[in-house]
Design a protein around this motif. Structure first.
Motif, mmCIF file in Angstrom:
data_model
loop_
_atom_site.group_PDB
_atom_site.id
_atom_site.type_symbol
_atom_site.label_atom_id
_atom_site.label_comp_id
_atom_site.label_asym_id
_atom_site.label_seq_id
_atom_site.Cartn_x
_atom_site.Cartn_y
_atom_site.Cartn_z
ATOM 1 N N ILE A 1 4.655 -2.906 11.974
ATOM 2 C CA ILE A 1 5.767 -1.961 11.871
ATOM 3 C C ILE A 1 6.525 -2.266 10.589
ATOM 4 N N ILE A 2 6.805 -1.236 9.810
ATOM 5 C CA ILE A 2 7.545 -1.422 8.567
ATOM 6 C C ILE A 2 8.883 -0.703 8.656
ATOM 7 N N ILE A 3 9.944 -1.451 8.423
ATOM 8 C CA ILE A 3 11.285 -0.884 8.348
ATOM 9 C C ILE A 3 11.695 -0.909 6.878
ATOM 10 N N GLU A 4 11.818 0.263 6.293
ATOM 11 C CA GLU A 4 12.120 0.342 4.864
ATOM 12 C C GLU A 4 13.600 0.060 4.613
ATOM 13 N N ALA B 1 6.365 9.836 10.865
ATOM 14 C CA ALA B 1 7.191 8.854 10.159
ATOM 15 C C ALA B 1 6.480 8.358 8.905
ATOM 16 N N LYS B 2 5.190 8.113 9.027
ATOM 17 C CA LYS B 2 4.397 7.667 7.876
ATOM 18 C C LYS B 2 4.392 8.731 6.782
ATOM 19 N N THR C 1 0.827 -1.199 0.000
ATOM 20 C CA THR C 1 0.000 0.000 0.000
ATOM 21 C C THR C 1 0.864 1.252 0.000
ATOM 22 N N ILE C 2 1.878 1.267 0.854
ATOM 23 C CA ILE C 2 2.769 2.424 0.930
ATOM 24 C C ILE C 2 3.496 2.626 -0.397
ATOM 25 N N LYS C 3 3.976 1.532 -0.988
ATOM 26 C CA LYS C 3 4.686 1.649 -2.268
ATOM 27 C C LYS C 3 3.767 2.215 -3.346
ATOM 28 N N GLU D 1 15.138 2.877 11.306
ATOM 29 C CA GLU D 1 14.201 3.942 10.949
ATOM 30 C C GLU D 1 12.864 3.321 10.575
ATOM 31 N N ILE D 2 11.804 3.770 11.230
ATOM 32 C CA ILE D 2 10.472 3.203 11.032
ATOM 33 C C ILE D 2 9.733 3.973 9.943
ATOM 34 N N ALA D 3 9.262 3.246 8.933
ATOM 35 C CA ALA D 3 8.511 3.875 7.850
ATOM 36 C C ALA D 3 7.027 3.952 8.176
ATOM 37 N N SER D 4 6.543 3.003 8.948
ATOM 38 C CA SER D 4 5.126 2.982 9.312
ATOM 39 C C SER D 4 4.950 2.167 10.571
#
Length: 244
Positions: A139-142, A54-55, A9-11, A194-197
């Motif tokens: 939690i998403i770590i990019e 962060a989001k 979804t983020i992409k 670093e947390i992306a979401s």
């Protein structure tokens, strides 16, 4: 389209055109405004705001925009948004939950109902499909540059209390119990990641597979129109063969 893969979804949101990106900024801005109203403008003491900042950054929202939204939301004359959930069924009984940030319940409910009706579904009452979903911390770590070591990220996540871990192209997905989300997030940040979401999302317990081409077309259009609505912040569903 939002579903059960938050990283995809983020992409998709990051890949939108400039015109579409404005809608993404608007949606995140409403969420930030609600967080400021609820917990204040300082992300140090307002963990929800910290996560939304962060989001926003992961979606390439400029820092100036973020600062402006926080400042505006802190004012006494700012627009008051409220979080609303709508539930219903898409074609062939696909369960759909819509989360919205709105300053007009009537407008948003009318729009959401219209989308369901137009594309072969129907909006139901509160609770009609939510029992098919459970809350899960995500939690998403990019890592699109592939600079992180998977084993180390997994070890840090599991030691912090994560319930599950998965590697996807360009990111690591950490799952937690909802109550453990903040603790795991803080531990990963302390470890230098670093947390992306970071948010609680709704995960379906069962899935529906669509085989009829018309149902597939209508379900795709329903999700597309819901996602395109300025008031809608997330859409959760149990369409198994959705190409997210």
């Amino acid at each position: 389209m939002s579903g059960h893969n938050k990283w995809t979804t983020i992409k998709h949101k990051k890949e939108k055109t400039d015109a579409q990106r404005g809608k993404v900024f608007t949606k995140v801005g409403k969420e930030i405004a609600m967080a400021v109203k609820a917990g204040g403008p300082d992300p140090v003491s307002n963990s929800k705001l910290k996560d939304l900042i962060a989001k926003a950054k992961s979606l390439n929202v400029p820092n100036d925009n973020i600062d402006r939204i926080i400042k505006k939301a802190s004012g006494s004359d700012s627009v008051a948004y409220e979080e609303m959930y709508y539930e219903g069924y898409g074609p062939s009984g696909v369960a759909v939950i819509v989360r919205a940030a709105t300053d007009s319940r009537n407008r948003t409910a009318g729009n959401v109902r219209h989308y369901f009706d137009k594309f072969g579904g129907n909006m139901g009452s509160t609770g009609c499909v939510s029992y098919l979903f459970s809350d899960c911390g995500t939690i998403i770590i990019e890592d699109e540059d592939e600079e992180l070591e998977e084993d180390k990220v997994m070890e840090a996540a599991l030691e912090a209390g994560a319930s599950d871990f998965a590697a996807e192209e360009g990111a690591y997905i950490v799952k937690t119990e909802p109550a453990d989300l903040d603790t795991v997030r803080d531990a990963l940040i302390a470890a230098g990641y670093e947390i992306a979401s970071c948010e609680v999302e709704k995960v379906p317990s069962t899935y529906v597979t669509l085989t009829n081409e018309e149902d597939i077309r209508h379900m795709s259009l329903l999700l597309e129109h819901l996602e395109d609505d300025d008031d809608v912040t997330d859409v959760y569903h149990n369409w198994e063969n959705c190409d997210e």
